[in-house]
Design a protein around this motif. Structure first.
Motif, short mmCIF file in Angstrom:
data_model
loop_
_atom_site.label_atom_id
_atom_site.label_comp_id
_atom_site.label_asym_id
_atom_site.label_seq_id
_atom_site.Cartn_x
_atom_site.Cartn_y
_atom_site.Cartn_z
N GLY A 239 0.80 -1.22 0.00
CA GLY A 239 0.00 0.00 0.00
C GLY A 239 0.83 1.28 0.00
O GLY A 239 0.28 2.38 -0.11
N VAL A 240 2.14 1.15 0.14
CA VAL A 240 3.03 2.31 0.13
C VAL A 240 3.36 2.64 -1.32
O VAL A 240 3.99 1.84 -2.02
CB VAL A 240 4.31 2.03 0.95
CG1 VAL A 240 5.24 3.24 0.87
CG2 VAL A 240 3.96 1.71 2.39
N THR A 241 2.96 3.81 -1.76
CA THR A 241 3.11 4.16 -3.18
C THR A 241 4.46 4.78 -3.51
O THR A 241 4.90 4.74 -4.67
CB THR A 241 2.00 5.13 -3.60
OG1 THR A 241 2.03 6.29 -2.75
CG2 THR A 241 0.63 4.47 -3.47
N ASP A 242 5.13 5.35 -2.53
CA ASP A 242 6.42 5.97 -2.76
C ASP A 242 7.52 4.91 -2.73
O ASP A 242 7.69 4.21 -1.72
CB ASP A 242 6.69 7.04 -1.71
CG ASP A 242 7.97 7.82 -1.99
OD1 ASP A 242 9.04 7.32 -1.61
OD2 ASP A 242 7.87 8.92 -2.56
N ALA A 243 8.26 4.78 -3.82
CA ALA A 243 9.27 3.72 -3.94
C ALA A 243 10.39 3.88 -2.91
O ALA A 243 10.86 2.89 -2.32
CB ALA A 243 9.85 3.72 -5.35
N THR A 244 10.82 5.11 -2.66
CA THR A 244 11.89 5.35 -1.68
C THR A 244 11.41 5.00 -0.27
O THR A 244 12.15 4.38 0.51
CB THR A 244 12.34 6.82 -1.71
OG1 THR A 244 12.84 7.13 -3.03
CG2 THR A 244 13.43 7.07 -0.69
N ALA A 245 10.19 5.38 0.04
CA ALA A 245 9.63 5.08 1.35
C ALA A 245 9.53 3.57 1.57
O ALA A 245 9.85 3.06 2.65
CB ALA A 245 8.25 5.72 1.50
N LYS A 246 9.10 2.86 0.54
CA LYS A 246 8.99 1.40 0.65
C LYS A 246 10.37 0.78 0.87
O LYS A 246 10.53 -0.13 1.71
CB LYS A 246 8.35 0.82 -0.61
CG LYS A 246 8.08 -0.68 -0.53
CD LYS A 246 7.42 -1.20 -1.81
CE LYS A 246 6.03 -0.62 -1.98
NZ LYS A 246 5.30 -1.23 -3.13
N ALA A 247 11.36 1.27 0.16
CA ALA A 247 12.73 0.76 0.33
C ALA A 247 13.24 1.06 1.74
O ALA A 247 13.92 0.22 2.35
CB ALA A 247 13.65 1.38 -0.72
N ASN A 248 12.89 2.21 2.28
CA ASN A 248 13.32 2.57 3.63
C ASN A 248 12.64 1.70 4.68
O ASN A 248 13.27 1.31 5.67
CB ASN A 248 13.03 4.04 3.90
CG ASN A 248 13.98 4.96 3.15
OD1 ASN A 248 15.08 4.57 2.78
ND2 ASN A 248 13.56 6.20 2.93
N LEU A 249 11.38 1.38 4.48
CA LEU A 249 10.67 0.49 5.39
C LEU A 249 11.31 -0.90 5.39
O LEU A 249 11.47 -1.53 6.44
CB LEU A 249 9.19 0.39 5.02
CG LEU A 249 8.33 1.60 5.37
CD1 LEU A 249 6.96 1.51 4.70
CD2 LEU A 249 8.17 1.72 6.88
N LYS A 250 11.69 -1.37 4.22
CA LYS A 250 12.35 -2.67 4.12
C LYS A 250 13.74 -2.64 4.76
O LYS A 250 14.17 -3.62 5.38
CB LYS A 250 12.45 -3.10 2.66
CG LYS A 250 11.10 -3.48 2.04
CD LYS A 250 11.27 -3.93 0.60
CE LYS A 250 9.93 -4.37 0.00
NZ LYS A 250 10.07 -4.80 -1.42
N ALA A 251 14.43 -1.51 4.64
CA ALA A 251 15.75 -1.37 5.26
C ALA A 251 15.62 -1.40 6.79
O ALA A 251 16.45 -2.01 7.48
CB ALA A 251 16.40 -0.06 4.81
#
Length: 285
Positions: A239-251
């Motif tokens: 549900g996170v549309t921002d690619a950078t934000a999603k990558a940061n959540l995974k990090a």
């Protein structure tokens, strides 16, 4: 010489008189109650489930010294205490015991749980669900509102436990604060409560409360994963549309997983799965 002897005798007499008066003023019976109160069935269950095996004392009777007297707080209803602590035992303690070992919670745990029946409302309109103090005490609010048959309700309640326990684990063995702080350095704010959760997630934070500090961010990330199934957490990320934000959540997720392995030799995903299994058990029994 004669005057000195008279003065000395008067002084001794005065001391004796004071001693005599002091003795006479003492109550004949102690005003202190040293009798041991009879334990209820609930007290005995709490002792056998928490105090005896884990040295965790559960306070549910009112004690003004254990809560913030500036808030309108009150003790939980008696019939709500055991169901709430059964949730704590099954989902938190049993999960860590199975994955971390029989002595894990015995060695690292709050030594006091304080239960409060109602809501802890703050002046800014937010609600405090739980508090962890110095790694020794966890206070749980809204105990009266817990419904063991409602998954969302149980998840919210146990999220508080998981979150506060992560703080205790971090106090015992710190996580890599420098590495964490570099992921989303500009998103932290004391006004976290003004942001919608979708907005916070598209900034790289799993909840809005995670934006308060790196410490709350770590605890919220870990607690959210522990209170979600793999499919549920994957749906959050989807549900996170921002690619950078999603990558940061995974990090951040990767740092949590690494921390549990390096600090405590715990497979974080196995802990998540065990917690989910035990959540199912609570709801269905």
């Amino acid at each position: 010489m004669k005057i000195a002897k008279i003065y000395k005798a008067a002084l001794i007499s005065g001391v004796l008189l004071l001693s005599s008066c002091a003795h006479e003023d003492q109550p004949k019976e102690s005003w202190l109650d040293f009798s041991v109160p009879n334990k209820t069935d609930l007290d005995k269950w709490l002792d056998s489930s928490f105090l005896d095996p884990y040295n965790i004392h559960v306070y549910y009777l009112w004690n003004q010294n254990l809560v913030d007297n500036n808030k309108y707080l009150y003790p939980p209803q008696g019939n709500k205490v055991q169901p709430a602590m059964q949730v704590v035992k099954k989902i938190w303690i049993d999960s860590y015991t199975t994955i971390g070992g029989a002595d894990f919670v015995k060695k690292i745990a709050p030594r006091e749980f304080v239960l409060v029946g109602g809501v802890n409302l703050n002046t800014n309109g937010t609600v405090t669900l739980g508090l962890a103090e110095a790694g020794q005490k966890i206070t749980l609010f809204q105990v009266d509102n817990l419904n063991k048959k409602n998954r969302a309700n149980v998840t919210q309640f146990i999220h508080t436990i998981q979150h506060e326990y992560v703080h205790i684990l971090n106090q015992t063995k710190p996580f890599d604060e420098q590495a964490w702080a570099k992921i989303t350095p500009s998103g932290y704010t004391t006004s976290w409560y003004t942001a919608a959760i979708a907005t916070s997630r598209n900034l790289g934070f799993i909840t809005s409360y995670a934006r308060l500090s790196i410490y709350e961010d770590f605890a919220e990330t870990a607690a959210t994963i522990l209170t979600s199934s793999k499919a549920e957490y994957d749906a959050i990320l989807a549900g996170v549309t921002d690619a950078t934000a999603k990558a940061n959540l995974k990090a951040k997720e990767a740092l949590v997983v690494k921390y549990y392995k390096d600090a405590y030799n715990i497979d974080f995903y196995a802990l998540r799965d065990e917690a989910q299994k035990n959540t199912d058990f609570v709801i269905n029994n």
